[in-house]
Design a protein around this motif. Structure first.
Motif, PDB file in Angstrom:
ATOM      1  N   GLU A 144      25.391  22.366  11.976  1.00 19.11           N
ATOM      2  CA  GLU A 144      26.421  23.453  11.416  1.00 19.11           C
ATOM      3  C   GLU A 144      26.976  23.880  12.329  1.00 19.11           C
ATOM      4  O   GLU A 144      28.078  24.446  12.570  1.00 19.11           O
ATOM      5  CB  GLU A 144      25.516  23.951  10.604  1.00 19.11           C
ATOM      6  CG  GLU A 144      24.961  23.354   8.737  1.00 19.11           C
ATOM      7  CD  GLU A 144      26.333  22.561   8.730  1.00 19.11           C
ATOM      8  OE1 GLU A 144      27.071  23.957   8.220  1.00 19.11           O
ATOM      9  OE2 GLU A 144      26.843  21.933   8.507  1.00 19.11           O
ATOM     10  N   TRP A 145      26.161  24.627  13.384  1.00 19.70           N
ATOM     11  CA  TRP A 145      26.162  25.181  14.563  1.00 19.70           C
ATOM     12  C   TRP A 145      27.411  24.568  15.670  1.00 19.70           C
ATOM     13  O   TRP A 145      28.364  25.263  15.882  1.00 19.70           O
ATOM     14  CB  TRP A 145      25.120  25.437  15.665  1.00 19.70           C
ATOM     15  CG  TRP A 145      25.428  26.497  16.609  1.00 19.70           C
ATOM     16  CD1 TRP A 145      25.610  26.147  18.182  1.00 19.70           C
ATOM     17  CD2 TRP A 145      26.116  28.139  16.508  1.00 19.70           C
ATOM     18  NE1 TRP A 145      26.250  26.568  19.036  1.00 19.70           N
ATOM     19  CE2 TRP A 145      25.736  27.864  18.077  1.00 19.70           C
ATOM     20  CE3 TRP A 145      25.937  28.249  15.938  1.00 19.70           C
ATOM     21  CZ2 TRP A 145      25.725  29.163  18.345  1.00 19.70           C
ATOM     22  CZ3 TRP A 145      25.826  30.193  15.754  1.00 19.70           C
ATOM     23  CH2 TRP A 145      26.412  30.020  17.514  1.00 19.70           C
ATOM     24  N   VAL A 146      27.604  23.319  15.713  1.00 17.92           N
ATOM     25  CA  VAL A 146      28.343  23.052  16.196  1.00 17.92           C
ATOM     26  C   VAL A 146      30.015  22.819  15.071  1.00 17.92           C
ATOM     27  O   VAL A 146      30.715  22.666  16.005  1.00 17.92           O
ATOM     28  CB  VAL A 146      28.121  21.152  17.022  1.00 17.92           C
ATOM     29  CG1 VAL A 146      29.235  19.675  17.184  1.00 17.92           C
ATOM     30  CG2 VAL A 146      26.826  21.022  17.771  1.00 17.92           C
ATOM     31  N   LYS A 147      29.222  22.565  14.484  1.00 17.59           N
ATOM     32  CA  LYS A 147      30.546  22.436  13.065  1.00 17.59           C
ATOM     33  C   LYS A 147      31.186  24.074  13.173  1.00 17.59           C
ATOM     34  O   LYS A 147      32.660  23.875  13.246  1.00 17.59           O
ATOM     35  CB  LYS A 147      30.066  21.993  12.219  1.00 17.59           C
ATOM     36  CG  LYS A 147      31.232  21.966  10.845  1.00 17.59           C
ATOM     37  CD  LYS A 147      30.371  21.892   9.583  1.00 17.59           C
ATOM     38  CE  LYS A 147      31.375  22.675   8.339  1.00 17.59           C
ATOM     39  NZ  LYS A 147      31.519  22.306   6.627  1.00 17.59           N
ATOM     40  N   ILE A 148      30.695  24.878  13.277  1.00 24.97           N
ATOM     41  CA  ILE A 148      31.570  25.688  13.169  1.00 24.97           C
ATOM     42  C   ILE A 148      32.090  26.250  15.345  1.00 24.97           C
ATOM     43  O   ILE A 148      32.978  26.537  14.763  1.00 24.97           O
ATOM     44  CB  ILE A 148      30.092  27.134  13.393  1.00 24.97           C
ATOM     45  CG1 ILE A 148      29.948  27.354  11.628  1.00 24.97           C
ATOM     46  CG2 ILE A 148      30.378  28.604  13.319  1.00 24.97           C
ATOM     47  CD1 ILE A 148      28.042  28.110  11.756  1.00 24.97           C
ATOM     48  N   LYS A 149      31.684  26.058  16.087  1.00 26.10           N
ATOM     49  CA  LYS A 149      31.711  25.772  17.130  1.00 26.10           C
ATOM     50  C   LYS A 149      33.292  25.098  17.462  1.00 26.10           C
ATOM     51  O   LYS A 149      34.346  25.775  17.958  1.00 26.10           O
ATOM     52  CB  LYS A 149      30.781  25.591  18.218  1.00 26.10           C
ATOM     53  CG  LYS A 149      30.149  26.700  18.195  1.00 26.10           C
ATOM     54  CD  LYS A 149      30.607  27.646  18.650  1.00 26.10           C
ATOM     55  CE  LYS A 149      29.400  29.036  18.732  1.00 26.10           C
ATOM     56  NZ  LYS A 149      30.166  30.203  19.528  1.00 26.10           N
ATOM     57  N   ILE A 150      33.226  23.387  16.882  1.00 24.75           N
ATOM     58  CA  ILE A 150      34.312  22.406  16.800  1.00 24.75           C
ATOM     59  C   ILE A 150      34.619  22.038  15.740  1.00 24.75           C
ATOM     60  O   ILE A 150      35.891  22.016  15.866  1.00 24.75           O
ATOM     61  CB  ILE A 150      33.460  21.624  18.060  1.00 24.75           C
ATOM     62  CG1 ILE A 150      33.041  22.013  19.296  1.00 24.75           C
ATOM     63  CG2 ILE A 150      34.580  20.845  18.035  1.00 24.75           C
ATOM     64  CD1 ILE A 150      32.615  21.395  19.992  1.00 24.75           C
ATOM     65  N   GLY A 151      33.636  21.895  15.093  1.00 23.70           N
ATOM     66  CA  GLY A 151      34.807  21.700  13.599  1.00 23.70           C
ATOM     67  C   GLY A 151      33.553  20.070  13.530  1.00 23.70           C
ATOM     68  O   GLY A 151      33.234  20.108  14.410  1.00 23.70           O
ATOM     69  N   SER A 152      33.562  19.428  12.173  1.00 28.86           N
ATOM     70  CA  SER A 152      32.726  18.089  11.576  1.00 28.86           C
ATOM     71  C   SER A 152      32.973  17.214  12.584  1.00 28.86           C
ATOM     72  O   SER A 152      32.273  16.344  12.927  1.00 28.86           O
ATOM     73  CB  SER A 152      32.987  17.790  10.182  1.00 28.86           C
ATOM     74  OG  SER A 152      32.984  18.715   9.218  1.00 28.86           O
ATOM     75  N   ILE A 153      34.056  17.333  12.941  1.00 34.84           N
ATOM     76  CA  ILE A 153      34.016  15.857  13.584  1.00 34.84           C
ATOM     77  C   ILE A 153      33.161  15.443  14.883  1.00 34.84           C
ATOM     78  O   ILE A 153      32.660  14.343  15.757  1.00 34.84           O
ATOM     79  CB  ILE A 153      35.449  15.191  14.286  1.00 34.84           C
ATOM     80  CG1 ILE A 153      36.169  16.769  14.949  1.00 34.84           C
ATOM     81  CG2 ILE A 153      36.824  15.335  12.995  1.00 34.84           C
ATOM     82  CD1 ILE A 153      37.232  15.749  15.571  1.00 34.84           C
ATOM     83  N   ALA A 154      32.303  16.735  15.094  1.00 34.78           N
ATOM     84  CA  ALA A 154      32.070  16.579  16.687  1.00 34.78           C
ATOM     85  C   ALA A 154      30.276  16.945  16.386  1.00 34.78           C
ATOM     86  O   ALA A 154      29.302  16.696  17.720  1.00 34.78           O
ATOM     87  CB  ALA A 154      32.361  17.814  17.349  1.00 34.78           C
ATOM     88  N   LYS A 155      29.566  16.971  15.067  1.00 34.92           N
ATOM     89  CA  LYS A 155      28.713  17.124  14.756  1.00 34.92           C
ATOM     90  C   LYS A 155      28.095  15.899  15.222  1.00 34.92           C
ATOM     91  O   LYS A 155      27.951  14.271  15.381  1.00 34.92           O
ATOM     92  CB  LYS A 155      28.531  16.520  13.795  1.00 34.92           C
ATOM     93  CG  LYS A 155      29.023  17.984  12.086  1.00 34.92           C
ATOM     94  CD  LYS A 155      28.320  18.040  11.445  1.00 34.92           C
ATOM     95  CE  LYS A 155      28.547  18.930  10.468  1.00 34.92           C
ATOM     96  NZ  LYS A 155      28.108  18.456   8.989  1.00 34.92           N
ATOM     97  N   GLY A 204      40.917  20.519  10.930  1.00 36.08           N
ATOM     98  CA  GLY A 204      39.657  20.646  10.379  1.00 36.08           C
ATOM     99  C   GLY A 204      38.816  20.790  11.821  1.00 36.08           C
ATOM    100  O   GLY A 204      38.113  21.162  11.939  1.00 36.08           O
ATOM    101  N   PHE A 205      39.613  21.520  13.234  1.00 34.72           N
ATOM    102  CA  PHE A 205      39.122  22.100  13.515  1.00 34.72           C
ATOM    103  C   PHE A 205      38.778  24.056  13.040  1.00 34.72           C
ATOM    104  O   PHE A 205      39.210  23.886  12.632  1.00 34.72           O
ATOM    105  CB  PHE A 205      39.619  22.489  14.702  1.00 34.72           C
ATOM    106  CG  PHE A 205      39.711  21.117  16.220  1.00 34.72           C
ATOM    107  CD1 PHE A 205      38.649  21.248  16.574  1.00 34.72           C
ATOM    108  CD2 PHE A 205      40.866  20.832  16.253  1.00 34.72           C
ATOM    109  CE1 PHE A 205      38.388  19.634  17.005  1.00 34.72           C
ATOM    110  CE2 PHE A 205      41.412  19.756  17.047  1.00 34.72           C
ATOM    111  CZ  PHE A 205      39.705  18.954  17.877  1.00 34.72           C
ATOM    112  N   SER A 206      37.077  23.736  13.459  1.00 31.76           N
ATOM    113  CA  SER A 206      37.143  25.385  13.666  1.00 31.76           C
ATOM    114  C   SER A 206      37.749  26.743  14.349  1.00 31.76           C
ATOM    115  O   SER A 206      38.891  26.733  14.819  1.00 31.76           O
ATOM    116  CB  SER A 206      35.660  25.794  13.550  1.00 31.76           C
ATOM    117  OG  SER A 206      35.660  25.877  15.784  1.00 31.76           O
ATOM    118  N   SER A 207      37.598  28.043  13.619  1.00 33.79           N
ATOM    119  CA  SER A 207      37.931  28.942  13.851  1.00 33.79           C
ATOM    120  C   SER A 207      38.155  29.402  14.608  1.00 33.79           C
ATOM    121  O   SER A 207      39.282  29.347  16.096  1.00 33.79           O
ATOM    122  CB  SER A 207      37.514  30.062  13.357  1.00 33.79           C
ATOM    123  OG  SER A 207      36.657  29.713  12.782  1.00 33.79           O
TER     124      SER A 207
END
Ligand code: WTA
Length: 651
Positions: A588-599, A169-172
């Protein structure tokens, strides 16, 4: 926190049934023997367990050596972890026993016996070998919890390659950082996987990570897990089925030193940069195996379902290494907990006769909220033991779990531990302890913990909290942080001059010696049982071009345990047109940077943040505001008092 306050008042006690006690792996007299042995000769205690429980290639002579905080266990012995999880079982009548029962989101069930898993691991190992990987090279695993990701873990172990599983689930960007931190040569992934009925295109995420620059990567191996089309870079990408020989190839397990690294697992700390926790081979395996036996009471005919993803330490120790070293049957499910309905977990338990079930309080609270009718539609009579991990469990959720899932018939083990500890440290022995909901009870045999004040002295008053420390080294302790010796010393040891391992948790010890975890003493938060660093989220937010500053704190949340509140100051030249719209964009930005779990759950905007005269953000005050508390403590160092009024109006 509200939960903790109510936890401390809890007095109800629950003891295991006669029936459970009679069959338990550890009985009162066994515990007494273990403790007597440990207290008189700790080295002998560990030596005997390591000798009887693990299969060695070359026996060890030394037990615990080294100078604090650099310890080594059984250092002159050699073994292979995958041989301990596979080869030693396929030589017995366990060979046809189911090792992994995989339930997919669509409810396709795949049973894999020890023999079949052995073949899968051998054929994938042969593939890895062909790529020229050597002992202690690094391989990243970016896959859901399916038999193939477990196969990769065990194949790495077989060849002495260090694996690092990155939660899928972590981002790229998070993936790229982890690949580069450990200079991995290979990443193994799937084309896509299903979650909540949706396709998650894992290979696309890997492509993006590699496009950002991962110079150490030679190859990306892709397991075909769906019929989705993916981009394929011929010079770099390899299909799993093209390198894994299916023709009964045998790859001899490498002879590894007890101290060779088995894996790196990244976790959050107090800074913006995740740390790669490193674990060794023999010591790690020993505590995993023992706790599966002692705490989960695993028997030959159990079906053990630990719901953790292999991307977390719980998945490593209680889905893969511990249960497989014991020759147990594990159930894995890689779908969403409420798909297609809120009783999915209970249905899986009934249909597959799960006997031991281990999950996080957050999952219990989520499912509890959906109503008692859902579990009551299911018999759940195959269950005999329940467990929780990852965060404090509030008594209300504990009692619900006990009544509605355990049908008042199953002991509950509330297990305290960390990525760093490798295995359960504080947990009830289910056939022995009477437990009070909310306490993880006492340290396991061989583990010595204490609650100390800032000087390192034992906190005498039982109602007072302090820092939870571990006083003596233990086999599965972390061996360090990948590539960062100083951070290892500074984070875990320095404060008390290398005398104790500092857990970062605060706790209280009651008159009976039970440990009650209160929370973290650092900038780590625990959202839905996921460990996150507030600094990581802050650095993700401030990397947005419109953001000048941000401070992230947590507040208690009914379901998630804790949730994130981000205070954000925008750059001067940015005019906010719609707060809600921009807050969504930042999420959304946090999701791109880290992943959904950190929103962040909540985002609020202000023109400044409370700061000291030297410019330090006073997060303590922000925490008060986010938690709806009165501003506590000293505010005399606050430079811009009026900012508090502005912030108080945010709700
Ligand atoms: C928290 C997860 C209360 C704690 C295995 C710890 C718990 C952090 C419990 C580690 C528990 C874990 N009761 N709190 N039973 N178990 N924690 O590394 O704050 O993801 O330090 O390991 O979770 O999280 P990690």
């Amino acid at each position: 926190m509200k939960n903790i306050e109510s936890n401390l008042k809890e007095k109800r006690t629950f003891k295991p049934s006669e029936k459970f006690v009679r069959q338990a792996n550890l009985k009162n007299e066994d515990l007494a023997t273990l403790l007597t042995k440990y207290n008189s000769e700790p080295d002998l205690f560990w030596k005997e367990l390591a000798n009887t429980e693990l299969t060695w290639i070359k026996k060890f002579n030394t037990v615990c050596t080294g100078t604090s905080p650099f310890f080594k266990w059984f250092e002159d012995g050699t073994l292979n972890v995958s041989a301990n999880c596979l080869d030693r079982h396929v030589e017995t009548d366990k060979k046809n026993k189911i090792a992994i029962k995989h339930v997919s989101e669509e409810n396709t069930i795949t049973n894999i016996t020890y023999n079949q898993l052995f073949s899968k691991v051998n054929s994938f190992s042969s593939g890895l070998k062909k790529l020229g990987l050597k002992k202690q090279d690094r391989v990243i695993i970016y896959m859901p919890t399916i038999p193939e990701s477990i196969t990769v873990m065990l194949s790495c172990a077989r060849l002495g390659i260090i694996h690092s599983v990155v939660f899928a689930g972590f981002s790229s960007e998070s993936l790229k950082d982890r690949i580069n931190d450990c200079s991995a040569k290979v990443v193994v992934t799937v084309d896509s996987f299903k979650r909540g009925g949706k396709s998650i295109r894992a290979k696309d995420t890997v492509d993006k990570a590699l496009d950002m620059g991962c110079p150490s990567i030679d190859h990306c191996i892709v397991y075909k897990n769906s019929s989705e089309k993916i981009n394929f870079t011929k010079s770099r990408d390899i299909w799993w089925h093209d390198i894994a020989d299916e023709n009964g190839v045998i790859v001899a397990p490498e002879e590894m030193s007890a101290e060779d690294l088995l894996f790196i697992l990244y976790t959050s700390g107090s800074t913006g940069k995740p740390k790669g926790i490193i674990h060794s081979s023999a010591g790690y395996l020993l505590n995993c195996l023992l706790t599966n036996k002692w705490v989960f009471d695993l028997k030959n005919d159990d079906i053990f379902w630990c719901t953790a993803d292999i991307g977390w330490i719980t998945g490593h120790s209680y889905v893969v290494y511990g249960p497989l070293a014991l020759g147990a049957t594990v159930l894995i499910y890689d779908g969403a907990p409420t798909y297609p309905g809120g009783d999915r977990f209970w249905k899986i338990i009934d249909e597959n006769k799960v006997s031991v079930f281990y999950t996080a309080p957050t999952a219990i609270r989520t499912l509890m909220k959906l109503g008692d009718e859902l579990p009551s539609k299911h018999k759940l009579d195959s269950l005999r033991l329940l467990g929780t991990v990852g965060e404090p469990i509030n008594p209300e959720a504990w009692i619900w779990y006990h009544k509605n899932i355990g049908k008042e018939n199953c002991p509950i083990v509330d297990t305290w531990w960390q990525t760093e500890t490798g295995a359960n440290m504080i947990a009830p022995l289910p056939g022995i302890y009477q437990v009070i909901p909310g306490t993880c009870t006492k340290p396991l045999p061989g583990i010595e913990v204490e609650v100390v004040d800032s000087e390192g002295n034992k906190v005498q008053n039982a109602s007072q909290g302090g820092n939870l420390v571990i006083k003596k080294p233990w086999p599965s302790m972390l061996r360090g942080i990948w590539g960062d010796k100083d951070r290892y010393i500074n984070t875990y040891w320095k404060k008390y001059d290398n005398k104790f391992y500092i857990t970062g948790d605060t706790a209280r010890k009651d008159e009976d010696g039970n440990i009650w975890i209160m929370g973290r003493s650092d900038d780590v938060v625990n959202v839905s049982g996921h460990r996150l660093g507030t600094m990581e989220i802050e650095s993700a937010i401030v990397s947005h071009e419109f953001v000048a500053e941000s401070a992230v704190v947590s507040y208690p949340h009914e379901i998630k345990g804790e949730a994130i509140h981000a205070f954000v100051v925008l750059r001067d030249n940015f005019k906010l047109h719609g707060e809600k719209q921009f807050a969504d964009e930042l999420r959304e930005w946090v999701k791109i940077k880290i992943g959904s779990i950190a929103k962040p759950e909540r985002i609020s905007f202000s023109t400044n943040l409370p700061k000291t005269r030297s410019g330090k953000i006073m997060r303590r005050l922000l925490r008060n505001i986010a938690r709806g508390e009165k501003i506590s403590g000293d505010t005399s160092t606050l430079e811009n008092e009026n900012i508090l009024n502005q912030l108080k109006d945010i709700f």
